[in-house]
Motif scaffolding. Sequence first.
Motif, PDB file in Angstrom:
ATOM      1  N   ILE A 102       0.847  -1.204   0.000  1.00  0.00           N
ATOM      2  CA  ILE A 102       0.000   0.000   0.000  1.00  0.00           C
ATOM      3  C   ILE A 102       0.878   1.249   0.000  1.00  0.00           C
ATOM      4  N   TYR A 103       1.976   1.188   0.728  1.00  0.00           N
ATOM      5  CA  TYR A 103       2.922   2.312   0.773  1.00  0.00           C
ATOM      6  C   TYR A 103       3.392   2.677  -0.633  1.00  0.00           C
ATOM      7  N   THR A 104       3.658   1.671  -1.445  1.00  0.00           N
ATOM      8  CA  THR A 104       4.159   1.934  -2.803  1.00  0.00           C
ATOM      9  C   THR A 104       3.083   2.500  -3.714  1.00  0.00           C
ATOM     10  N   THR A 105       1.812   2.298  -3.359  1.00  0.00           N
ATOM     11  CA  THR A 105       0.718   2.775  -4.214  1.00  0.00           C
ATOM     12  C   THR A 105       0.205   4.152  -3.802  1.00  0.00           C
ATOM     13  N   LEU A 106       0.589   4.621  -2.635  1.00  0.00           N
ATOM     14  CA  LEU A 106       0.081   5.907  -2.167  1.00  0.00           C
ATOM     15  C   LEU A 106       0.655   7.047  -3.002  1.00  0.00           C
ATOM     16  N   PRO A 107      -0.214   7.958  -3.445  1.00  0.00           N
ATOM     17  CA  PRO A 107       0.239   9.085  -4.282  1.00  0.00           C
ATOM     18  C   PRO A 107       0.912  10.153  -3.436  1.00  0.00           C
ATOM     19  N   PRO A 108       1.522  11.132  -4.059  1.00  0.00           N
ATOM     20  CA  PRO A 108       2.104  12.244  -3.313  1.00  0.00           C
ATOM     21  C   PRO A 108       1.043  12.963  -2.477  1.00  0.00           C
ATOM     22  N   PHE A 109       1.466  13.507  -1.384  1.00  0.00           N
ATOM     23  CA  PHE A 109       0.572  14.187  -0.440  1.00  0.00           C
ATOM     24  C   PHE A 109      -0.289  15.246  -1.122  1.00  0.00           C
ATOM     25  N   SER A 110       0.283  16.027  -2.016  1.00  0.00           N
ATOM     26  CA  SER A 110      -0.431  17.145  -2.635  1.00  0.00           C
ATOM     27  C   SER A 110      -1.608  16.693  -3.495  1.00  0.00           C
ATOM     28  N   GLU A 111      -1.581  15.448  -3.968  1.00  0.00           N
ATOM     29  CA  GLU A 111      -2.653  14.960  -4.833  1.00  0.00           C
ATOM     30  C   GLU A 111      -3.880  14.508  -4.054  1.00  0.00           C
ATOM     31  N   LEU A 112      -3.794  14.478  -2.741  1.00  0.00           N
ATOM     32  CA  LEU A 112      -4.891  13.956  -1.928  1.00  0.00           C
ATOM     33  C   LEU A 112      -5.710  15.049  -1.252  1.00  0.00           C
ATOM     34  N   LEU A 113      -5.396  16.304  -1.502  1.00  0.00           N
ATOM     35  CA  LEU A 113      -6.046  17.382  -0.776  1.00  0.00           C
ATOM     36  C   LEU A 113      -7.444  17.691  -1.286  1.00  0.00           C
ATOM     37  N   ASP A 114      -7.700  17.524  -2.565  1.00  0.00           N
ATOM     38  CA  ASP A 114      -9.020  17.810  -3.129  1.00  0.00           C
ATOM     39  C   ASP A 114      -9.525  16.558  -3.822  1.00  0.00           C
ATOM     40  N   GLY A 115     -10.448  15.864  -3.198  1.00  0.00           N
ATOM     41  CA  GLY A 115     -10.922  14.606  -3.766  1.00  0.00           C
ATOM     42  C   GLY A 115     -12.342  14.660  -4.293  1.00  0.00           C
ATOM     43  N   ARG A 116     -12.817  15.857  -4.620  1.00  0.00           N
ATOM     44  CA  ARG A 116     -14.201  15.970  -5.085  1.00  0.00           C
ATOM     45  C   ARG A 116     -14.376  15.407  -6.489  1.00  0.00           C
ATOM     46  N   ALA A 117     -15.506  14.756  -6.699  1.00  0.00           N
ATOM     47  CA  ALA A 117     -15.831  14.278  -8.042  1.00  0.00           C
ATOM     48  C   ALA A 117     -16.515  15.379  -8.850  1.00  0.00           C
ATOM     49  N   ARG A 118     -17.148  16.346  -8.148  1.00  0.00           N
ATOM     50  CA  ARG A 118     -17.829  17.444  -8.809  1.00  0.00           C
ATOM     51  C   ARG A 118     -17.207  18.761  -8.381  1.00  0.00           C
ATOM     52  N   ARG A 247       4.118   6.465   5.071  1.00  0.00           N
ATOM     53  CA  ARG A 247       4.311   7.287   3.862  1.00  0.00           C
ATOM     54  C   ARG A 247       4.304   8.780   4.151  1.00  0.00           C
ATOM     55  N   TYR A 248       3.419   9.225   5.047  1.00  0.00           N
ATOM     56  CA  TYR A 248       3.251  10.650   5.279  1.00  0.00           C
ATOM     57  C   TYR A 248       3.586  11.015   6.720  1.00  0.00           C
ATOM     58  N   SER A 249       3.875  12.271   6.924  1.00  0.00           N
ATOM     59  CA  SER A 249       4.083  12.767   8.281  1.00  0.00           C
ATOM     60  C   SER A 249       2.726  12.971   8.951  1.00  0.00           C
ATOM     61  N   LYS A 250       2.747  13.139  10.270  1.00  0.00           N
ATOM     62  CA  LYS A 250       1.505  13.359  11.008  1.00  0.00           C
ATOM     63  C   LYS A 250       0.787  14.616  10.516  1.00  0.00           C
ATOM     64  N   ASN A 251       1.526  15.680  10.282  1.00  0.00           N
ATOM     65  CA  ASN A 251       0.903  16.918   9.830  1.00  0.00           C
ATOM     66  C   ASN A 251       0.338  16.782   8.423  1.00  0.00           C
ATOM     67  N   GLU A 252       0.961  15.970   7.593  1.00  0.00           N
ATOM     68  CA  GLU A 252       0.418  15.741   6.251  1.00  0.00           C
ATOM     69  C   GLU A 252      -0.887  14.964   6.326  1.00  0.00           C
ATOM     70  N   ILE A 253      -0.948  13.978   7.202  1.00  0.00           N
ATOM     71  CA  ILE A 253      -2.192  13.215   7.383  1.00  0.00           C
ATOM     72  C   ILE A 253      -3.293  14.137   7.895  1.00  0.00           C
ATOM     73  N   LEU A 254      -2.951  14.964   8.858  1.00  0.00           N
ATOM     74  CA  LEU A 254      -3.927  15.918   9.382  1.00  0.00           C
ATOM     75  C   LEU A 254      -4.360  16.906   8.310  1.00  0.00           C
ATOM     76  N   SER A 255      -3.456  17.302   7.454  1.00  0.00           N
ATOM     77  CA  SER A 255      -3.786  18.236   6.372  1.00  0.00           C
ATOM     78  C   SER A 255      -4.763  17.613   5.384  1.00  0.00           C
ATOM     79  N   ILE A 256      -4.544  16.340   5.056  1.00  0.00           N
ATOM     80  CA  ILE A 256      -5.477  15.639   4.162  1.00  0.00           C
ATOM     81  C   ILE A 256      -6.867  15.637   4.781  1.00  0.00           C
ATOM     82  N   TYR A 257      -6.923  15.344   6.059  1.00  0.00           N
ATOM     83  CA  TYR A 257      -8.199  15.305   6.763  1.00  0.00           C
ATOM     84  C   TYR A 257      -8.885  16.670   6.727  1.00  0.00           C
ATOM     85  N   MET A 258      -8.138  17.725   6.989  1.00  0.00           N
ATOM     86  CA  MET A 258      -8.722  19.065   7.024  1.00  0.00           C
ATOM     87  C   MET A 258      -9.212  19.529   5.661  1.00  0.00           C
TER      88      MET A 258
END
Length: 740
Positions: A102-118, A247-258
């Motif tokens: 799963i670690y190898t499949t995770l995309p860069p942090f910046s690509e996970l910030l906006d996951g809207r389909a619309r 794969r990500y730091s704690k702050n990056e995980i929190l950023s994705i969540y926010m």
Amino acid sequence: MAGQGGTGRGSGKKRLVAERRYPAATRANSNSNSNSNAKPKTARTKSTRKTTRRASAPKRSSNIFVRVFGGLIRWVLRLVWLTFSRVALAGAVVLGLAIFYIYTTLPPFSELLDGRARGSVTLTDREGAVFAWRGEQFGGQITADTVSPYLKNAIVATEDKRFYKHLGVSPRGVASAVKINLSEGRGPLSGHGGSTLTQQVAKLLCLGVPFDPTEWKNQTAYEADCRQGSMVRKIKEAVYAMAMEVRYSKNEILSIYMNRAYLGAGANGFEAASQRYFGKSAAQVNIAESAMLAGLLTAPSRFAPTSNLKRSQERAGIVLLLMNQQGYITDAERADAKAHPAVLSDAAEQRAGGYFADWVMGAGPDFLTRETTEDVVIDTTFDPRLQTAAEDALTWVFENKVKEGSKAQAAIVIMSADGAVRGMVGGRKLRGITGGFNRATQANRQPGSAFKPFVYATALDMGWSYDSPILDEPITVKIPGSGDWSPQNYDRKFHGLVTVTDALRHSYNIPAVKLAMDVGLENVRTVAQMFGIESDLAQGPALALGASESTLLEMTGAYAGILNGGSSVTPYGLRSLRLKGETDELMGQDGGLGERVITPASAEQLIYMMYNVVQNGTGARARLEGVEVAGKTGTTQAARDAWFMGFTADYVVGVWMGYDDNSPLTGVTGGGLPADIWHETMKRVHAGQPANPLPMLRPSAPPQIPANTSPSVSNSGRPSGDKAQNVLGDILSSIFGGKN
């Protein structure tokens, strides 16, 4: 001999048996009297230790069954331990491989910030301020380092106080959740899930499975599958969460969540929610606002402040307590935040223009509005002050003049003379409108006498005058296929010879029918259509009495054409549409003015006639102190619909009232409650504004019937000569041929 025997024993071999027969004390005394060296003493000491060990060792049972059973138990335990240790080792290897994969499949942090389909649509009013949102709002990318520290701490305190200590899963949290669920009478995995914040992010990411429209019925079905709580799913979430921790730091995980958490009212992410509710960036929110935003995570729709502000503030109080207990804020800061809870911004508080926003969304192509995958900004003609005036007027009239519990509905449209819609009320429900039935734009109802100005407009443009006489007398019209039809006035009386101004002022039916037949029903139909009434219009003489159906928006736009001097208008609300962050317009509109329908002189006469309707006619309840008003009432047969349409020099306002099921109103006419709603609306619209004069004819004296006028000429009272050469005639000539 004794000496020889002693010498022989001392120099000979050790005694093998007799040594054991003496107690240790006797042997010690005997040894103490001898002249032996230390070596035998050492030997005795070792022997003593061996004896002690043998004495302390457990005795084997002499029972063969006990020995067999005990051995079996020991063998089973060793087997279990060996099996467990090997299975655990194998499980650890499998878990490690899964995490690594799963670690190898995770995309860069910046690509996970906006996951809207619309995408989203942001609507701004005529001053550029945001007043409504549609679609999935995303305020922009934020990180744990850029948001307010109060917000960051509020999220951690509320969702996962051990976030910075665990490796993606929290056995203590799971055990606590199971205990709570069981104590509350639920299943161990029902209710509280014990998920860490990282596991919640894994769920938001749907374990890395993107939305595929060919696989899922819709976005809702996709999200429902992502949120399922089966045991297998939770195990997958745990593995995915641990891979994210690697794969990500704690702050990056929190950023994705926010950035991805849904926070109600169409807001995805804390930046969008902060803008939506408080009109400010997530980097600027204070302690109270941070607590309110974090409190939405539990149940976004329920706790959204636009849904119930008090409930949202109470939830924020719990978050403040958690922040205080975990040391993020002091007692004084908590007390201050509770004493000054977060409140909505003006735009969020008003929540105005829901009907208007829905209508404007239909003005652009679907791929840039309802089904957009981009973030779009629509600049509109909306005026919040006028919208509030209409809403407050409607509320006041129904609270003070309508019977309590009435199911009657009403709609209001406010428009400028060029067709720019400034406000719209599509029904009595005023808040939280998204996709509701809009009675201003979707309800086709008969306008009744509110249609008559278009009959008079046609007549005036074809040679009649505001002071022309016409005979109000019984008539019978033969209608092919339907037989004879004898129209009646509302008061069931006939009034003899009257001017056309008086006929409109009192809304007499018979003069309107006679005028329509005199100038030609087809010409009346053409004028009405050119003014913007696009609905199918009746073919017979009942057309003059408003027997056709129309929408309130169409009628208001047609009246705007009268106010602006006789030119048609197309009601519009969209001024420009552009992609968010860009200045180039994808589409736009400067105004709604169209072709001229009647001459300015005809329009001035008609406005004067409609001014008399309000001054001393059927629309008297719409009068405004110090402001000139022109208008027309409308009441359909059996009072199923009641209208008041009118304007001042600055604004046109249309009001409709009726039941959704087309039931008759009780004691309501266009000159009654609709005129009251119109009056209360315009009173608020013009409060503190200068009173401009109407662009109308101003005769030196009111029109009167000359004393020597014969009734016999009343049916042909239309002037002849140059007045008959009018705009309408020119238009018809250009269509059907004739002089240019």
